[in-house]
Design an enzyme around this catalytic site. Structure first.
Site, PDB file in Angstrom:
ATOM      1  N   SER A  35      94.014  18.712  39.721  1.00  0.00           N
ATOM      2  CA  SER A  35      93.796  19.809  38.781  1.00  0.00           C
ATOM      3  C   SER A  35      93.574  21.155  39.459  1.00  0.00           C
ATOM      4  O   SER A  35      93.683  22.199  38.816  1.00  0.00           O
ATOM      5  CB  SER A  35      92.593  19.498  37.879  1.00  0.00           C
ATOM      6  OG  SER A  35      91.434  19.247  38.659  1.00  0.00           O
ATOM      7  N   ASP A 322      84.774  25.890  34.584  1.00  0.00           N
ATOM      8  CA  ASP A 322      84.308  24.789  33.749  1.00  0.00           C
ATOM      9  C   ASP A 322      83.540  23.786  34.601  1.00  0.00           C
ATOM     10  O   ASP A 322      83.138  24.094  35.722  1.00  0.00           O
ATOM     11  CB  ASP A 322      85.466  24.143  32.974  1.00  0.00           C
ATOM     12  CG  ASP A 322      86.428  23.357  33.871  1.00  0.00           C
ATOM     13  OD1 ASP A 322      86.198  23.285  35.099  1.00  0.00           O
ATOM     14  OD2 ASP A 322      87.423  22.814  33.345  1.00  0.00           O
ATOM     15  N   HIS A 325      85.974  22.987  37.762  1.00  0.00           N
ATOM     16  CA  HIS A 325      86.962  23.863  38.387  1.00  0.00           C
ATOM     17  C   HIS A 325      86.482  25.297  38.595  1.00  0.00           C
ATOM     18  O   HIS A 325      85.755  25.835  37.755  1.00  0.00           O
ATOM     19  CB  HIS A 325      88.227  23.868  37.526  1.00  0.00           C
ATOM     20  CG  HIS A 325      88.721  22.491  37.229  1.00  0.00           C
ATOM     21  ND1 HIS A 325      88.495  21.871  36.024  1.00  0.00           N
ATOM     22  CD2 HIS A 325      89.406  21.616  37.996  1.00  0.00           C
ATOM     23  CE1 HIS A 325      89.019  20.649  36.051  1.00  0.00           C
ATOM     24  NE2 HIS A 325      89.584  20.475  37.230  1.00  0.00           N
TER      25      HIS A 325
END
Length: 361
Positions: A35, A322, A325
């Site tokens: 991610s 978040d 991340h």
């Protein structure tokens, strides 16, 4: 070790004397990872539960969700812009466009194969429907074998590898009983990383950037783990990260000898991020512990965008966007350090020097 250092010195001297040292000789970037790099591949996976294709993801730069797990651009995006390339499309988007005739060919500026939630271990988050690093590389291999990508383009391109954060975090999940001790687990991860480097070289990669993991033990999502401290980083997790990173750098150091003609660099992301945390005000951060977007302890107990989430007024003031991340501001600072940073940030040469390097085809 002396032979490796000598080869690196010869490389740097040859680059410095090259007449093309100030032009970026990079036609494309091929990206593999999780991610941290995913540009939207998971959005095209119907049964994948690791998603960021809803607001407020993407809100600060793209002004709409793109599937990136941040509020704007990632490191892969920033490096592309530094070089002067258009941002790479997710592989599954490019494949769909070729299949339905929207595009005749696959993009010539590279492809992003990264899948959020994936790991270097094939089993990591398998139940979430993500694309493991092995399958990401298989997708690239298929394109190469079907002549969808020019072999000369491949040899001139940059290859990005970043994977392992999810493997390390999952080792500490309360409902999982590890079958390996931490050191054996990291060795298994490094075996897969070595296999990736071997395969990608055989497929034509000659300029490879391997990015170490950041301090995974500092992510706000550690508040989900029983026994993990929330007033400081999770030391046991960061110890595994540092062990893995040392192994990655060792693999990079061996590439000039093991793989003739290849140039590899190691991005010390852990050290870069820890410097941002230590000098937070200097870099414009007001908060390096809590997520800008989420809820609960550290704003790390709920994914951004889920029902009931809270969001900060200025994401640029937060290290984390978040629960897992970094914010776009953090990614930009990391990218600058990787692009033209010093040896303690990226070695043996930085990204800018690697981009200047002329590769003989």
């Amino acid at each position: 070790m002396g032979k490796v250092l000598l080869l690196q010195l010869i490389l740097i001297l040859s680059i410095a004397s090259s007449p093309l040292v100030f032009s970026y000789n990079v036609p494309a970037i091929f990206t593999f990872g999780d991610s941290i790099f995913d540009a939207g591949n998971n959005h095209f996976l119907k049964n994948c539960t690791a998603q960021a294709d809803f607001p407020p993801y993407g809100s600060s730069f793209f002004h709409h969700p793109t599937g990136r797990f941040t509020n704007g651009r990632t490191v892969a995006d920033f490096i592309s812009q530094f070089i002067g390339l258009d941002l790479q499309k997710p592989y599954l988007q490019a494949r769909t466009e070729v299949a339905n005739g929207t595009q005749k060919n696959y993009p010539s500026n590279g492809i992003n194969f990264a899948s959020a939630g994936s790991g270097v271990l094939r089993e990591t988050n398998k139940d979430m429907g993500v694309i493991p690093i092995q399958d990401q590389l298989q997708h690239f291999q298929t394109l190469a074998q079907q002549n969808e990508i020019d072999p000369k383009l491949v040899q001139q391109s940059l290859f990005f590898f970043e994977s392992g954060s999810n493997d390390v975090f999952n080792y500490f999940l309360p409902f999982v009983t590890p079958t390996l001790d931490p050191d054996s687990y990291v060795r298994a991860m490094l075996t897969e990383a070595a296999n990736y480097l071997d395969r990608v070289y055989k497929l034509g990669a000659r300029r490879i950037a391997v990015f170490g993991l950041g301090p995974v033990g500092c992510v706000p999502a550690r508040s989900l783990l029983p026994g993990a401290p929330t007033d400081r980083c999770f030391g046991k997790m960061n110890h595994m990260v540092k062990t893995y990173n040392r192994g990655l750098e060792s693999l990079v150091k061996g590439i000039p000898i093991k793989y003739p003609g290849a140039v590899a660099i190691y991005g010390a992301v852990y050290d870069i991020v820890q410097r941002l945390r230590a000098l937070s005000k200097h870099y414009g951060f007001l908060d390096v512990s809590n997520a800008c977007c989420g809820d609960g302890i550290l704003n790390g107990m709920m994914q951004c965008g889920q029902e009931g989430y809270k969001i900060c007024p200025d994401p640029n003031q937060y290290l984390f966007w978040d629960y897992f991340h970094p914010s776009e501001h953090t990614y930009k600072l990391i990218s600058k350090a990787l692009w033209d940073g010093k040896r303690f940030q990226i070695r043996p040469i930085n990204m800018k020097t690697l981009a200047n390097l002329t590769v003989s085809v």
